[in-house]
Motif scaffolding. Sequence first.
Motif, mmCIF file in Angstrom:
data_model
loop_
_atom_site.group_PDB
_atom_site.id
_atom_site.type_symbol
_atom_site.label_atom_id
_atom_site.label_comp_id
_atom_site.label_asym_id
_atom_site.label_seq_id
_atom_site.Cartn_x
_atom_site.Cartn_y
_atom_site.Cartn_z
ATOM 1 N N MET A 17 0.837 -1.190 0.000
ATOM 2 C CA MET A 17 0.000 0.000 0.000
ATOM 3 C C MET A 17 0.880 1.250 0.000
ATOM 4 S SD MET A 17 -2.975 -1.591 -0.140
ATOM 5 C CE MET A 17 -3.961 -0.188 -0.422
ATOM 6 N N ALA A 18 0.259 2.395 0.163
ATOM 7 C CA ALA A 18 0.948 3.663 -0.019
ATOM 8 C C ALA A 18 1.416 4.289 1.291
ATOM 9 C CB ALA A 18 0.011 4.632 -0.737
ATOM 10 N N LYS A 19 2.413 5.154 1.157
ATOM 11 C CA LYS A 19 2.901 5.961 2.283
ATOM 12 C C LYS A 19 2.252 7.337 2.164
ATOM 13 C CE LYS A 19 7.121 7.638 4.447
ATOM 14 N NZ LYS A 19 8.587 7.623 4.375
ATOM 15 N N THR A 65 -9.159 10.499 9.876
ATOM 16 C CA THR A 65 -8.616 10.236 8.548
ATOM 17 C C THR A 65 -7.423 9.284 8.621
ATOM 18 O OG1 THR A 65 -9.350 12.450 7.907
ATOM 19 C CG2 THR A 65 -7.805 11.356 6.437
ATOM 20 N N ALA A 66 -6.547 9.508 9.583
ATOM 21 C CA ALA A 66 -5.371 8.638 9.738
ATOM 22 C C ALA A 66 -5.793 7.210 10.051
ATOM 23 C CB ALA A 66 -4.458 9.185 10.833
ATOM 24 N N ARG A 67 -6.748 7.042 10.961
ATOM 25 C CA ARG A 67 -7.213 5.696 11.307
ATOM 26 C C ARG A 67 -7.877 5.017 10.112
ATOM 27 N NH1 ARG A 67 -9.196 8.227 15.905
ATOM 28 N NH2 ARG A 67 -11.311 7.956 15.157
ATOM 29 N N ALA A 68 -8.701 5.757 9.391
ATOM 30 C CA ALA A 68 -9.404 5.193 8.232
ATOM 31 C C ALA A 68 -8.429 4.716 7.166
ATOM 32 C CB ALA A 68 -10.356 6.233 7.641
ATOM 33 N N ALA A 100 -5.121 4.090 7.570
ATOM 34 C CA ALA A 100 -4.262 3.031 8.096
ATOM 35 C C ALA A 100 -5.017 1.698 8.073
ATOM 36 C CB ALA A 100 -3.796 3.365 9.509
ATOM 37 N N ALA A 101 -6.314 1.718 8.389
ATOM 38 C CA ALA A 101 -7.128 0.504 8.358
ATOM 39 C C ALA A 101 -7.249 -0.051 6.942
ATOM 40 C CB ALA A 101 -8.516 0.775 8.945
ATOM 41 N N ALA A 102 -7.087 0.823 5.952
ATOM 42 C CA ALA A 102 -7.125 0.394 4.550
ATOM 43 C C ALA A 102 -5.767 -0.150 4.104
ATOM 44 C CB ALA A 102 -7.549 1.563 3.659
ATOM 45 N N GLY A 103 -4.789 -0.175 5.019
ATOM 46 C CA GLY A 103 -3.495 -0.766 4.712
ATOM 47 C C GLY A 103 -2.376 0.198 4.403
ATOM 48 N N HIS A 104 -2.660 1.491 4.450
ATOM 49 C CA HIS A 104 -1.635 2.493 4.144
ATOM 50 C C HIS A 104 -0.766 2.793 5.362
ATOM 51 C CE1 HIS A 104 -3.557 3.225 0.319
ATOM 52 N NE2 HIS A 104 -4.708 3.477 0.932
ATOM 53 N N THR A 105 0.461 3.198 5.116
ATOM 54 C CA THR A 105 1.334 3.721 6.156
ATOM 55 C C THR A 105 1.029 5.206 6.244
ATOM 56 O OG1 THR A 105 3.038 2.105 5.637
ATOM 57 C CG2 THR A 105 3.733 4.073 6.854
ATOM 58 N N ARG A 142 -11.532 7.156 1.564
ATOM 59 C CA ARG A 142 -10.803 6.012 0.985
ATOM 60 C C ARG A 142 -10.867 6.018 -0.522
ATOM 61 N NH1 ARG A 142 -12.540 1.113 5.069
ATOM 62 N NH2 ARG A 142 -11.110 1.646 6.763
ATOM 63 N N ASP A 143 -12.056 6.282 -1.075
ATOM 64 C CA ASP A 143 -12.219 6.320 -2.530
ATOM 65 C C ASP A 143 -11.402 7.432 -3.175
ATOM 66 O OD1 ASP A 143 -13.958 4.170 -2.393
ATOM 67 O OD2 ASP A 143 -15.777 5.376 -2.701
ATOM 68 N N ARG A 144 -11.446 8.623 -2.580
ATOM 69 C CA ARG A 144 -10.715 9.751 -3.164
ATOM 70 C C ARG A 144 -9.218 9.549 -3.088
ATOM 71 N NH1 ARG A 144 -13.338 14.624 -4.109
ATOM 72 N NH2 ARG A 144 -11.411 15.046 -5.218
ATOM 73 N N VAL A 145 -8.726 8.981 -1.981
ATOM 74 C CA VAL A 145 -7.307 8.693 -1.865
ATOM 75 C C VAL A 145 -6.914 7.625 -2.873
ATOM 76 C CG1 VAL A 145 -5.559 7.643 -0.347
ATOM 77 C CG2 VAL A 145 -7.015 9.503 0.506
ATOM 78 N N GLY A 146 -7.736 6.599 -3.010
ATOM 79 C CA GLY A 146 -7.459 5.548 -3.995
ATOM 80 C C GLY A 146 -7.392 6.095 -5.407
#
Length: 121
Positions: free
Chosen positions: A1-3, A17-20, A22-27, A112-116
Amino acid sequence: MAKLLIVEDDISVRSFTARALAAAGHTVETAEDGMEGLDKIRQEGGGFDLVLSDIRMPAMDGIEMAREAASAFPGLRLLLMTGYAEQRERAAELEGTVRGVVNKPFTLAEIRDRVGAALAA
């Protein structure tokens, strides 16, 4: 995943936002304002896959931070967020530099969608 780097002065939004993400697998790293965010970007040599920043913050706002970060690291992906319509309009001047503006408040699925999408672009 992404940093990722999240730059947000509101602790509740920053934490959510950080928890959401991080839960999606990002650092995830965080910063409290644009100056701290820019410092972290420089310390990492622009090594974040995406910087997600609020626009309206004390010390240095997200638009100024985005300008300076993009100038130093042209390939850096930036995504802004705001709850203010006039700030969204200010972000239009950064077209080509930022990957869009997320409206606040947002849901877990929306961020999550917008970051993806920003990472995939």
